[in-house]
Scaffold this motif. Structure first.
Motif, PDB file in Angstrom:
ATOM      1  N   MET A  53       0.829  -1.184   0.000  1.00 15.07           N
ATOM      2  CA  MET A  53       0.000   0.000   0.000  1.00 15.07           C
ATOM      3  C   MET A  53       0.874   1.249   0.000  1.00 15.07           C
ATOM      4  N   ILE A  54       0.549   2.178  -0.844  1.00 12.57           N
ATOM      5  CA  ILE A  54       1.266   3.449  -0.903  1.00 12.57           C
ATOM      6  C   ILE A  54       0.520   4.464  -0.047  1.00 12.57           C
ATOM      7  N   THR A  55       1.237   5.107   0.865  1.00 15.61           N
ATOM      8  CA  THR A  55       0.643   6.139   1.706  1.00 15.61           C
ATOM      9  C   THR A  55       0.667   7.461   0.955  1.00 15.61           C
ATOM     10  N   ALA A  56      -0.500   8.106   0.864  1.00 15.03           N
ATOM     11  CA  ALA A  56      -0.592   9.387   0.170  1.00 15.03           C
ATOM     12  C   ALA A  56       0.136  10.467   0.974  1.00 15.03           C
ATOM     13  N   TYR A  57       0.891  11.287   0.267  1.00 16.65           N
ATOM     14  CA  TYR A  57       1.561  12.428   0.883  1.00 16.65           C
ATOM     15  C   TYR A  57       1.624  13.556  -0.127  1.00 16.65           C
ATOM     16  N   ARG A  58       1.901  14.732   0.383  1.00 17.23           N
ATOM     17  CA  ARG A  58       2.184  15.877  -0.484  1.00 17.23           C
ATOM     18  C   ARG A  58       3.247  16.717   0.201  1.00 17.23           C
ATOM     19  N   VAL A  59       3.953  17.516  -0.592  1.00 18.88           N
ATOM     20  CA  VAL A  59       5.025  18.343  -0.058  1.00 18.88           C
ATOM     21  C   VAL A  59       4.887  19.747  -0.622  1.00 18.88           C
ATOM     22  N   TRP A  60       4.906  20.733   0.258  1.00 18.43           N
ATOM     23  CA  TRP A  60       4.953  22.143  -0.119  1.00 18.43           C
ATOM     24  C   TRP A  60       6.417  22.538  -0.152  1.00 18.43           C
ATOM     25  N   ASP A  61       6.874  23.098  -1.272  1.00 21.42           N
ATOM     26  CA  ASP A  61       8.284  23.476  -1.393  1.00 21.42           C
ATOM     27  C   ASP A  61       8.512  24.980  -1.236  1.00 21.42           C
ATOM     28  N   GLY A  62       7.480  25.695  -0.823  1.00 22.44           N
ATOM     29  CA  GLY A  62       7.572  27.138  -0.672  1.00 22.44           C
ATOM     30  C   GLY A  62       6.946  27.874  -1.828  1.00 22.44           C
ATOM     31  N   GLU A  63       6.746  27.178  -2.955  1.00 20.87           N
ATOM     32  CA  GLU A  63       6.146  27.779  -4.141  1.00 20.87           C
ATOM     33  C   GLU A  63       5.003  26.955  -4.701  1.00 20.87           C
ATOM     34  N   GLN A  64       5.125  25.638  -4.625  1.00 16.67           N
ATOM     35  CA  GLN A  64       4.072  24.786  -5.169  1.00 16.67           C
ATOM     36  C   GLN A  64       3.961  23.494  -4.379  1.00 16.67           C
ATOM     37  N   MET A  65       2.814  22.825  -4.568  1.00 22.09           N
ATOM     38  CA  MET A  65       2.544  21.555  -3.901  1.00 22.09           C
ATOM     39  C   MET A  65       2.897  20.421  -4.853  1.00 22.09           C
ATOM     40  N   HIS A  66       3.555  19.400  -4.320  1.00 21.86           N
ATOM     41  CA  HIS A  66       3.917  18.194  -5.065  1.00 21.86           C
ATOM     42  C   HIS A  66       3.190  17.028  -4.412  1.00 21.86           C
ATOM     43  N   TYR A  67       2.557  16.178  -5.230  1.00 21.87           N
ATOM     44  CA  TYR A  67       1.772  15.057  -4.726  1.00 21.87           C
ATOM     45  C   TYR A  67       2.445  13.733  -5.018  1.00 21.87           C
ATOM     46  N   TRP A  68       2.213  12.745  -4.152  1.00 25.64           N
ATOM     47  CA  TRP A  68       2.827  11.428  -4.217  1.00 25.64           C
ATOM     48  C   TRP A  68       2.627  10.749  -5.563  1.00 25.64           C
ATOM     49  N   ASP A  69       1.519  11.067  -6.247  1.00 23.11           N
ATOM     50  CA  ASP A  69       1.239  10.402  -7.518  1.00 23.11           C
ATOM     51  C   ASP A  69       1.599  11.253  -8.738  1.00 23.11           C
ATOM     52  N   ASP A  70       2.297  12.391  -8.522  1.00 23.04           N
ATOM     53  CA  ASP A  70       2.812  13.173  -9.652  1.00 23.04           C
ATOM     54  C   ASP A  70       3.865  12.333 -10.376  1.00 23.04           C
ATOM     55  N   GLU A  71       3.952  12.479 -11.666  1.00 19.90           N
ATOM     56  CA  GLU A  71       4.915  11.701 -12.458  1.00 19.90           C
ATOM     57  C   GLU A  71       6.341  11.946 -11.981  1.00 19.90           C
TER      58      GLU A  71
END
Length: 124
Positions: free
Chosen positions: A1-19
């Motif tokens: 199972m993949i745990t969903a996460y996201r990361v804010w880098d100060g400018e944009q949000m990146h999601y676990w399922d982004d390419e």
């Protein structure tokens, strides 16, 4: 199972399922990469890692830590937060001391603390 996460880098949000996205956790630190290129880490002042809570809103969008939520049953806005002492997520009702509400009802994500900072002035 993949745990969903996201990361804010100060400018944009990146999601676990982004390419091409990968999250490495080593010795208590985390590092985010896209196709092998470093993006950010917990050592960057403005960066934040947020875990998905395992539930979706009424529109089938994954709910994450630091999301703004509208409860349509009560017409109330909340912030999703994680409590280390309780090892769980809750809806912060804004009166301090980790007080909050359980996540039940007709909930809708209306933003997050990084991209929609004025939505809940006084709560976050």
């Amino acid at each position: 199972m993949i745990t969903a996460y996201r990361v804010w880098d100060g400018e944009q949000m990146h999601y676990w399922d982004d390419e091409g996205i990968s999250l490495n956790i080593e010795d208590g630190n985390w590092y985010l990469y896209r196709k092998g290129k470093f993006i950010t880490s917990n050592k960057t002042a403005c960066a934040a890692l947020m875990w998905g809570i395992g539930s979706k809103d009424q529109n089938e969008k994954m709910i994450y830590d630091k999301d703004y939520i509208l409860d349509h049953n009560t017409d109330t806005k909340f912030v999703v937060k994680y409590d280390n002492n309780q090892a769980g997520f809750y809806l912060d009702i804004g009166i301090g001391n980790g007080s909050g509400a359980f996540m039940v009802g007709d909930l809708e994500i209306i933003g997050d603390v990084y991209r929609s900072s004025k939505l809940l002035e006084g709560i976050e």
